[in-house]
Write an enzyme that holds these catalytic residues in place. Structure first.
Site, PDB file in Angstrom:
ATOM      1  N   CYS A  86      -4.812  -2.991   3.384  1.00  0.00           N
ATOM      2  CA  CYS A  86      -4.591  -2.679   4.790  1.00  0.00           C
ATOM      3  C   CYS A  86      -5.793  -3.019   5.669  1.00  0.00           C
ATOM      4  CB  CYS A  86      -4.176  -1.216   4.934  1.00  0.00           C
ATOM      5  SG  CYS A  86      -3.526  -0.815   6.575  1.00  0.00           S
ATOM      6  N   LYS A 144      -9.273   1.227  -2.738  1.00  0.00           N
ATOM      7  CA  LYS A 144      -9.590   0.864  -1.362  1.00  0.00           C
ATOM      8  C   LYS A 144     -10.985   1.342  -0.989  1.00  0.00           C
ATOM      9  CE  LYS A 144      -7.512   1.170   3.277  1.00  0.00           C
ATOM     10  NZ  LYS A 144      -6.390   1.757   4.041  1.00  0.00           N
ATOM     11  N   GLU A 160       0.831  -1.198   0.000  1.00  0.00           N
ATOM     12  CA  GLU A 160       0.000   0.000   0.000  1.00  0.00           C
ATOM     13  C   GLU A 160       0.876   1.263   0.000  1.00  0.00           C
ATOM     14  OE1 GLU A 160      -3.346   1.870   3.065  1.00  0.00           O
ATOM     15  OE2 GLU A 160      -1.751   0.568   3.807  1.00  0.00           O
TER      16      GLU A 160
END
Length: 551
Positions: free
Chosen positions: A430, A379, A307
């Site tokens: 994440c 995301k 990320e």
């Protein structure tokens, strides 16, 4: 008289005396939360989770009122979530961003306190609900265990739809108790939570009750030795759940050598406080370019970066973007790059993204942007305060400095498809590892393996172990191999049975190649979702209806 641990319930006609918060009860609740926290990674004392709720259950059932019961639930949550989330305080120090020392401490403590309190409030609601059921139907032991289990699962599921969630009960069994983890293939995380709460509840009711009656799910009927029966049910459920879990674990999915892949992982170990500076950007570019080239030389099928590996806006004209595309074209191996990309039609807004770059532009449709990429995942579950700012007028000027993009990050759309040169892939970035439904949606579409890309800086190895445990859960429940690549650790590879095939050391730079299998099976959870929760809630209402009418 005050209600202490193990006291029989007060009659409904009696007036409850003022609660005095006995120190013994507070100690039992604190011990209960402590034991459950010790079951989580990194300590991973998973057997503790099968008894840790017993003291909390005792005290709540014996409370003098719903406020006391809610208070005990709140205390349990503060201990459990506070200990399991203490790694959040490693946000401090933030003085490198120009924030004073006192302000840095305040931000770290506030973030820790908010998410801890949110989880604790949910347990307080459960405590009040359990007390109410115990007072209304003191004889309905088995029904109460069923209903309290359904209530805990419902609260935990609803919390998972909020922006803040971590440390579900099922995480206590990961990554070590693989037999129990395989129950998640049936109905996801709810299955693990239901087993843990039910076993704890049976033992707690057996120990705390004073000569209760045991009938058909609570219909009054004197049974000699009822306590022994309930303890036996708890032991039986514990043994049966592990035995059937072993059976599911043994049902291996046949491997197809033609579907095997070799992927390269680059763990850059570039601290955020350095990566967001011009020198840090150059260091990240060098680290990930060299790691990519080294892995490509080994003949991997693709290389994955974590990320935000390249902390710049991905757009045409940027010299770093041009240089990286040229490197990929010359090397000849696809690169999956963590970076920030503009939103189509909204050039002032950006997403946290994973992009696939290929050696050439063949197969591309007419590009929407001149900075071409072949696949993109944005995301969905953004981190509050880190990637978007709640209460922006109050917090915006301070918190926006935690991100290189200020307050401009926006969430990706649900139902995305990361169509790569290696096929459809399930992606989590994440914080999304805690949200199983995001993985299920992609896997149900036909994705053959999982990739999670994370930063994990500045958090300690304890947090990394919890994050790895989430990925183990996601791999088992979906019957997929999972690749995890991070900036600071822990990067690793987990097979479809939750066995960690490789895990790298934290807080060092490394490049590593892993081999995995692509699978196309669909577990009951992937096919039908969380069907157990409505079954538990509906079953509790249906079986409890005769009790309500009788009351």
């Amino acid at each position: 008289m005050p209600q202490f641990l193990g006291s029989p319930p007060l009659p409904m006609t009696a007036k409850a005396p003022p609660h005095r918060w006995p120190w013994g009860n507070l100690g039992w609740v604190g011990l209960s939360g402590l034991l459950m926290a010790m079951a989580l990674p990194p300590l991973s004392g998973w057997p503790l989770a099968w008894v840790a709720l017993v003291p909390l259950w005792w005290v709540v059932v014996g409370s003098g009122g719903w406020r006391a019961a809610a208070g005990y639930g709140l205390l349990w949550g503060i201990v459990y979530y506070g200990l399991s989330l203490v790694w959040i305080t490693h946000l401090h120090p933030l003085m490198w961003m120009g924030i004073p020392w006192a302000g840095s401490i305040a931000i770290a403590l506030a973030a820790w306190g908010i998410i801890t309190l949110w989880g604790s409030v949910c347990i307080a609601l459960w405590g009040a609900g359990l007390w109410w059921m115990a007072r209304r139907w003191p004889d309905a032991v088995l029904w109460r265990v069923l209903a309290a289990t359904a209530l805990w699962c419902l609260v935990e599921t609803l919390r998972n739809y909020s922006p803040l969630d971590w440390s579900p009960l099922g995480l206590t069994q990961s990554p070590n108790n693989l037999w129990i983890l395989h129950w998640a293939r049936l109905s996801g995380p709810t299955t693990l939570t239901a087993l843990l709460v039910a076993v704890n509840g049976l033992w707690a009711e057996a120990v705390s009750s004073q000569g209760f009656r045991l009938g058909r799910l609570g219909l009054p009927q004197n049974v000699r030795g009822g306590r022994r029966h309930v303890i036996g049910l708890g032991v039986g459920l514990l043994i049966l759940s592990h035995g059937l879990g072993w059976v599911i674990y043994q049902r291996a999915t046949p491997a197809n050598p033609d579907q095997a892949l070799t992927l390269g992982l680059v763990q850059g170990n570039v601290p955020t406080r350095e990566k967001l500076t011009p020198a840090g950007i150059r260091q990240a570019m060098t680290t990930y370019t060299e790691g990519y080239q080294a892995l490509a030389a080994q003949g991997v099928d693709a290389v994955i970066t974590p990320e935000g590996a390249l902390p710049v806006i991905w757009r045409a004209g940027d010299p770093l973007v041009a240089a990286l595309k040229q490197t990929v074209a010359q090397t000849g191996v696809p690169l999956w790059l963590g970076t920030f990309a503009p939103v189509e039609g909204e050039p002032r807004h950006y997403t946290q993204s994973l992009l696939e770059l290929r050696p050439d532009d063949s197969g591309l449709d007419e590009p929407r942007f001149s900075d071409r990429y072949h696949a993109r995942y944005n995301k969905v579950q953004l981190v509050p305060l880190g990637e978007y700012i709640p209460f922006e007028p109050v917090l915006g000027r301070i918190i926006q400095r935690l991100s290189p993009l200020g307050n401009s990050l926006v969430p990706g759309q649900r139902g995305q498809r990361f169509e790569t040169s290696l096929g459809l892939v399930t992606v989590g970035i994440c914080y999304e590892s805690a949200y199983s439904r995001l993985f299920r949606q992609q896997t149900r579409q036909g994705a053959s393996f999982i990739v999670t890309a994370s930063n994990n800086d500045p958090y300690p190895p304890g947090m990394m172990a919890q994050h790895h445990a989430f990925d183990v859960l996601r791999a088992v429940e979906s019957d997929r191999w999972a690749v995890r690549v991070t900036n600071t650790g822990l990067s690793g590879l987990v097979d479809n049975h939750g066995r960690t095939q490789w895990i790298g050391p934290p807080q060092i730079a490394l490049s590593h190649a892993v081999t995995l299998d692509r699978l196309q099976t669909q577990t009951p959870y992937i096919r039908w979702g969380d069907w157990l929760l409505p079954l538990l809630v509906g079953g509790s209402v249906l079986l409890g209806w005769p009790l309500l009418k009788k009351r």
